[in-house]
Design a protein around this motif. Structure first.
Motif, short mmCIF file in Angstrom:
data_model
loop_
_atom_site.label_atom_id
_atom_site.label_comp_id
_atom_site.label_asym_id
_atom_site.label_seq_id
_atom_site.Cartn_x
_atom_site.Cartn_y
_atom_site.Cartn_z
N ASP A 8 46.35 16.36 6.48
CA ASP A 8 47.53 17.24 6.52
C ASP A 8 48.29 17.08 7.83
N LEU A 9 47.59 16.81 8.91
CA LEU A 9 48.24 16.62 10.21
C LEU A 9 48.93 15.26 10.29
N ILE A 10 48.35 14.25 9.66
CA ILE A 10 48.92 12.89 9.69
C ILE A 10 50.07 12.72 8.70
N GLU A 11 50.09 13.50 7.65
CA GLU A 11 51.10 13.31 6.60
C GLU A 11 52.54 13.32 7.12
N PRO A 12 52.94 14.26 7.99
CA PRO A 12 54.32 14.20 8.48
C PRO A 12 54.61 12.94 9.30
N VAL A 13 53.61 12.41 9.99
CA VAL A 13 53.78 11.16 10.73
C VAL A 13 53.98 10.01 9.75
N ALA A 14 53.15 9.96 8.71
CA ALA A 14 53.29 8.91 7.69
C ALA A 14 54.67 8.98 7.03
N ASN A 15 55.13 10.19 6.74
CA ASN A 15 56.47 10.35 6.16
C ASN A 15 57.54 9.86 7.12
N PHE A 16 57.37 10.14 8.40
CA PHE A 16 58.33 9.72 9.42
C PHE A 16 58.37 8.19 9.53
N ILE A 17 57.20 7.56 9.49
CA ILE A 17 57.10 6.10 9.64
C ILE A 17 57.61 5.36 8.41
N ASN A 18 57.47 5.96 7.25
CA ASN A 18 57.80 5.30 5.99
C ASN A 18 59.21 4.68 6.03
N GLY A 19 59.27 3.39 5.75
CA GLY A 19 60.54 2.68 5.69
C GLY A 19 61.04 2.17 7.03
N LYS A 20 60.36 2.52 8.12
CA LYS A 20 60.79 2.05 9.44
C LYS A 20 60.15 0.71 9.77
N THR A 21 60.78 -0.03 10.65
CA THR A 21 60.24 -1.29 11.13
C THR A 21 59.09 -0.99 12.07
N ILE A 22 57.97 -1.67 11.86
CA ILE A 22 56.79 -1.50 12.71
C ILE A 22 56.98 -2.42 13.92
N ASP A 23 57.48 -1.86 15.00
CA ASP A 23 57.70 -2.62 16.23
C ASP A 23 57.62 -1.66 17.42
N PRO A 24 57.59 -2.17 18.64
CA PRO A 24 57.41 -1.30 19.80
C PRO A 24 58.46 -0.18 19.93
N ALA A 25 59.67 -0.37 19.41
CA ALA A 25 60.68 0.69 19.47
C ALA A 25 60.25 1.92 18.68
N LEU A 26 59.42 1.73 17.66
CA LEU A 26 58.93 2.86 16.87
C LEU A 26 58.11 3.81 17.74
N ALA A 27 57.42 3.27 18.74
CA ALA A 27 56.63 4.12 19.64
C ALA A 27 57.52 5.15 20.34
N ASP A 28 58.70 4.74 20.76
CA ASP A 28 59.63 5.67 21.41
C ASP A 28 60.02 6.81 20.47
N GLU A 29 60.30 6.47 19.22
CA GLU A 29 60.66 7.49 18.24
C GLU A 29 59.50 8.45 18.00
N LEU A 30 58.30 7.90 17.86
CA LEU A 30 57.12 8.74 17.64
C LEU A 30 56.84 9.63 18.85
N ASN A 31 57.02 9.09 20.04
CA ASN A 31 56.80 9.90 21.25
C ASN A 31 57.80 11.04 21.35
N THR A 32 58.97 10.86 20.78
CA THR A 32 59.98 11.93 20.77
C THR A 32 59.63 13.00 19.73
N HIS A 33 59.24 12.56 18.54
CA HIS A 33 59.01 13.51 17.43
C HIS A 33 57.60 14.11 17.42
N PHE A 34 56.63 13.37 17.96
CA PHE A 34 55.23 13.82 17.99
C PHE A 34 54.70 13.59 19.41
N PRO A 35 55.22 14.35 20.40
CA PRO A 35 54.91 14.08 21.81
C PRO A 35 53.49 14.47 22.20
#
Length: 155
Positions: A8-35
């Motif tokens: 349940d805790l990981i599900e919003p992260v998986a939803n956020f990642i879905n469809g995004k390019t898996i690259d180092p820039a994604l880390a910045d987005e995740l650090n903003t949304h799930f700090p």
């Protein structure tokens, strides 16, 4: 406690990642949304600690590394698996990420770092490889692997 809380805790992260390019820039987005200094992160750290104590997280050990696949790839997590390792001043086995690897570093020791990142998210693109290394103390590392794909090598 159970894997359902982690799911349940990981599900919003998986939803956020879905469809995004898996690259180092994604880390910045995740650090903003799930700090690392937010409530979500603290809840995850608590689950990792408790799950390890209860034996359903990091239930295996080899080479000074505790590890385990806690959640297999599933449609509701957009085919991401969830693996968690506990490492302390150790270099892990070389492996490749055919579909990329999305990591969350949760240090238990001030100054502990995973591959040079002390806390928060780190992303490896598809086709990358490394020897996972924790320096400066102990840390949990949560791995999200698209389709659960990982290839251990002899390098």
């Amino acid at each position: 406690m159970s894997t359902q809380l982690l799911h349940d805790l990981i599900e919003p992260v998986a939803n956020f990642i879905n469809g995004k390019t898996i690259d180092p820039a994604l880390a910045d987005e995740l650090n903003t949304h799930f700090p690392h200094d937010g409530e979500w992160y603290q809840n995850l750290l608590s689950i990792c600690n408790r799950g390890t104590e209860e034996g359903w997280i990091c239930q295996h050990e080899a080479g000074g590394i505790r590890f385990g696949r806690v959640i297999k790839p599933s449609a509701d997590l957009h085919n991401l698996s969830v693996d968690i390792v506990l490492m302390k001043d150790v270099v892990g086995p070389h492996h490749a990420h055919p579909n990329g690897e999305i990591d969350l570093i949760l240090p238990l020791t001030d100054g502990a770092a995973f591959d040079g990142t002390s806390e928060g998210w780190k992303v490896y693109p598809p086709g990358s490889a490394h020897k996972p290394t924790v320096t400066g103390g102990e840390a949990f590392v949560l791995y999200l692997l698209p389709e659960g794909a990982i290839e251990f090598t002899r390098n």
